[in-house]
Design an enzyme around this catalytic site. Structure first.
Site, PDB file in Angstrom:
ATOM      1  N   CYS A   1       0.846  -1.194   0.000  1.00 59.99           N
ATOM      2  CA  CYS A   1       0.000   0.000   0.000  1.00 59.99           C
ATOM      3  C   CYS A   1       0.880   1.242   0.000  1.00 59.99           C
ATOM      4  CB  CYS A   1      -0.876   0.040   1.238  1.00 59.99           C
ATOM      5  SG  CYS A   1      -1.929  -1.407   1.423  1.00 59.99           S
ATOM      6  N   THR A   2       0.322   2.315  -0.488  1.00 55.63           N
ATOM      7  CA  THR A   2       0.982   3.613  -0.379  1.00 55.63           C
ATOM      8  C   THR A   2      -0.045   4.631   0.084  1.00 55.63           C
ATOM      9  OG1 THR A   2       2.489   3.098  -2.205  1.00 55.63           O
ATOM     10  CG2 THR A   2       2.265   5.418  -1.598  1.00 55.63           C
TER      11      THR A   2
END
Lengths: 256, 117
Positions: free
Chosen positions: A1-2
């Protein structure tokens, strides 16, 4: 994830995230996709959580999942959660829950649901996400409505580390935070460095261009966008705006 | 073409994304009893959820092996009933309206904790 939080020169805060998942759970060699990510895309929905006939908060969810991973509470705060990998990860808390009936700890996504339902403001949410004993390590990313109300809370089960937009001295306050599943005090591994491109793209654009559009573009930069990315969402607490888009990453594209 | 950590170029034209990629919106009414809250969503998405969870079950089995998998599965009923209000009740509702066993709804909902390793 970012997850990314950015602040423009007027102090407006913008929050965006890529939800990446499915790694090691079935690579489809023919279509170059992760099987789980492919199946999660059609299950991705925006939820309006109603209480007394009005919207209490909004989230991007996977249908059938009762916790909260991405959400906004209008005029209060924005929230996203990134997975934190650890050798003594969630299974330790799970074993304690099952074998020793240790129920004095919170499930990560259930705690975040409680925070979205009950926290009245950014500070209250921050305190609850920092101090509640958890079953598993995690990163909480929180944005508010006032300038410099943005932080990444790195959690293990009992302790926390907080990186805020105003963590540093007045001369060197940050205008953005980037979280990519690695502790901010460590260098990400060369085989999964999404932090460097995200950081460089934000710096290249500059604070004067901080906006939801900029965050979306950064989240669309490979390998920040990759084969694991299921959706991108953009949030703003002051307006209560939340939008989510299903993503795919055409070849050539990094698997994670 | 090198991709990933070795080569990248800042994307500048991806925004705004296509409207066709927007995720659909549903409501969850917290004033309803927990058993009823997810009924409208499950009527639409239930079949796709079953497909996903069946696949995930098989994939987990292949990754962690028979012994760990059976240990996890045999403990899911205990985990489900020990979850705080209203999560257990909501998961029972999801199982009811999707037609999926409660154990698999539970597995799906505790996936983060169980597989952070």
């Amino acid at each position: 994830c970012t997850s990314i939080i950015a602040q423009d020169p007027e102090g407006h805060l913008y929050h965006g995230r890529n939800l990446d998942t499915g790694l090691f759970l079935g690579w489809d060699a023919k279509n170059h996709t992760w099987k789980v990510a492919e199946k999660l895309r059609p299950l991705t929905v925006q939820l309006d959580w109603k209480k007394n006939g009005t919207t209490l908060f909004r989230s991007i969810n996977f249908a059938g999942y009762v916790g909260v991973l991405t959400a906004v509470k209008k005029d209060k705060f924005t929230f996203s959660l990134d997975k934190r990998f650890a050798l003594n990860g969630g299974y330790m808390g799970l074993l304690e829950w099952i074998l020793f009936n240790d129920y004095k700890q919170s499930w990560v996504a259930f705690l975040t649901r409680e925070v979205m339902e009950e926290a009245a403001n950014y500070d209250e949410a921050q305190a609850k996400l920092s101090k509640t004993r958890l079953l598993a390590p995690v990163y909480f990313i929180l944005g508010g409505i006032k300038p410099y109300q943005g932080c990444v809370i790195t959690r293990d089960r009992d302790n926390f580390n907080m990186l805020s937009l105003d963590s540093k001295s007045i001369d060197s306050k940050l205008w953005f935070l980037v979280q990519t599943n690695y502790d901010h005090w460590k260098t990400p591994p060369f085989f999964d460095d999404r932090r460097t491109p995200a950081t460089k793209c934000l710096n290249q654009a500059g604070q004067k261009n901080a906006s939801l559009g900029l965050i979306y573009n950064v989240l669309s930069t490979k390998p920040v966008l990759n084969k694991e990315t299921v959706y991108t969402s953009l949030m703003e607490a002051t307006s209560g705006q939340l939008q989510g888009w299903i993503r795919s990453c055409p070849d050539p594209c990094w698997p994670w | 073409v090198l991709v990933g950590p070795f080569y990248w170029k800042c994307e500048k034209t991806a925004y705004p994304p296509a409207e066709s990629d927007l995720v659909p919106t549903f409501e969850v009414d917290l004033d309803l009893p927990p058993l009823q809250r997810w009924a409208p969503l499950m009527r639409v998405k239930g079949p796709k959820l079953i497909t996903l969870v069946d696949d995930v079950k098989e994939l987990i089995h292949s990754v962690v092996g028979e012994k760990i998998f059976n240990t996890i599965m045999s403990n899911l009923p205990k985990v489900a009933t020990s979850l705080p209000y209203p999560f257990y009740e909501e998961m029972v509702g999801i199982a009811t309206f999707s037609g999926m066993p409660l154990s698999l709804v539970t597995l799906y909902n505790i996936f983060y904790e169980a597989f952070t390793l």
